[in-house]
Design an enzyme around this catalytic site. Structure first.
Site: not given
Ligand code: CAA
Length: 257
Positions: A65, A108, A111, A131
């Site tokens: 998400a 998400g 999921e 998360e």
């Molecule tokens: N939401 C918003 N933006 C996101 C995102 C997310 N879930 N995942 C990645 N992005 C964005 C980053 O902020 C980045 O944007 P900028 O270039 O503007 O900084 C861009 O996408 C590329 O990401 P990274 O630079 O972080 O890429 P990476 O290759 O270094 O890392 C990754 C990849 C490990 C997937 C890392 O992006 C990450 O950890 N993302 C978040 C994963 C996460 O925590 N997901 C759970 C979200 S909460 C949820 O989903 C709740 C639910 O149950 C409904």
């Protein structure tokens, strides 16, 4: 449609939905999920479509998400927006849905994949529910479906640590149907879709409904509890710190408040 792309193939009767927010690793914001809901509703009613494939791109199915969209929300705002309710359409769709996954399927994204009916993964796929590292919990079925799919011990490990599963591990634990080289995952998903598209759509729909009934008995109660608990984390300082730290690209400091 800004964040998804829908294409239909007449022969076989397969529709492809591609998530299309590549710069954000297909993070699932509200608009994307509303477009997804509308597309699935239309395809479900369209007699020319028998099977639906949902895919991302090579780098990511979806990284979860949209953290930036929800980082500052209060628990009450989360409850009132109730964004996850838009996701219910994936589960309500009567036609079979195949997820074709390459790269990240996290939070998400994972999921979403688990709400689909079958999963073809590229060898590069990574699954996880990270998360907890944001000071929150899965909110769209992760604690419920992952536990049923891979068993309690492994689900606990993934949800409590935020570790990822490789494609091979996901296959071993029964989360995905097949792992193929990265050039092949969409092709393989289309082959599976074609095989099903040639069968009786009536029998396919009834079979899907029956399997889901076995898999999803008592699911509603679990999903409701999970969704409320997910929204509840937004009243904690830890969730604010966790998401702020992600956006600021630093390690969060959790205080248990
Ligand atoms: N939401 C918003 N933006 C996101 C995102 C997310 N879930 N995942 C990645 N992005 C964005 C980053 O902020 C980045 O944007 P900028 O270039 O503007 O900084 C861009 O996408 C590329 O990401 P990274 O630079 O972080 O890429 P990476 O290759 O270094 O890392 C990754 C990849 C490990 C997937 C890392 O992006 C990450 O950890 N993302 C978040 C994963 C996460 O925590 N997901 C759970 C979200 S909460 C949820 O989903 C709740 C639910 O149950 C409904």
């Amino acid at each position: 449609m800004e964040f998804i792309k829908v294409t239909e193939q007449k022969e076989p009767q397969v529709a492809l939905i591609e998530l299309n927010r590549p710069k954000e690793l297909n993070a699932l914001n509200r608009q994307l999920m509303e477009e997804m809901r509308d597309a699935l509703q239309q395809l479900d009613k369209n007699d020319d479509v028998r099977v639906i494939i949902i895919t991302g791109n090579e780098q990511a199915f979806a990284a979860g998400a949209d953290i930036k969209q929800m980082a500052d929300k209060t628990a009450i705002e989360m409850l009132m927006i109730d964004q996850i309710s838009t996701w219910d359409q994936i589960r309500r769709t009567k036609k079979p849905i195949i997820a074709a996954v390459s790269g990240f399927a996290l939070g998400g994204g994972c999921e979403f994949v688990m709400t689909c009916d079958m999963v073809i993964a590229s060898e590069t796929a990574k699954f996880g529910q990270p998360e907890i590292k944001l000071g929150t919990i899965p909110g769209a079925g992760g604690t419920q479906r992952l536990t049923k799919a891979i068993g309690k011990a492994k689900a606990m490990e993934l949800v409590l640590t935020g570790r990822f599963l490789s494609a091979e591990e996901a296959h071993f634990y029964g989360l995905v149907n097949k792992v193929v080289p990265k050039e092949m995952y969409l092709y393989e998903a289309i082959q599976l879709a074609k095989e099903i598209a040639h069968l009786s759509p009536v029998a396919v729909q009834l079979a899907k409904e029956s399997i889901n009934r076995s898999f999803e008995t008592h699911l509603d109660e679990g999903l409701t509890l999970e969704r409320k608990n997910f929204y509840l984390t937004f009243s904690s300082e830890d969730q604010k710190e966790g998401m702020k730290a992600f956006i600021e690209k630093r390690i969060p400091e959790f205080k248990g408040k």
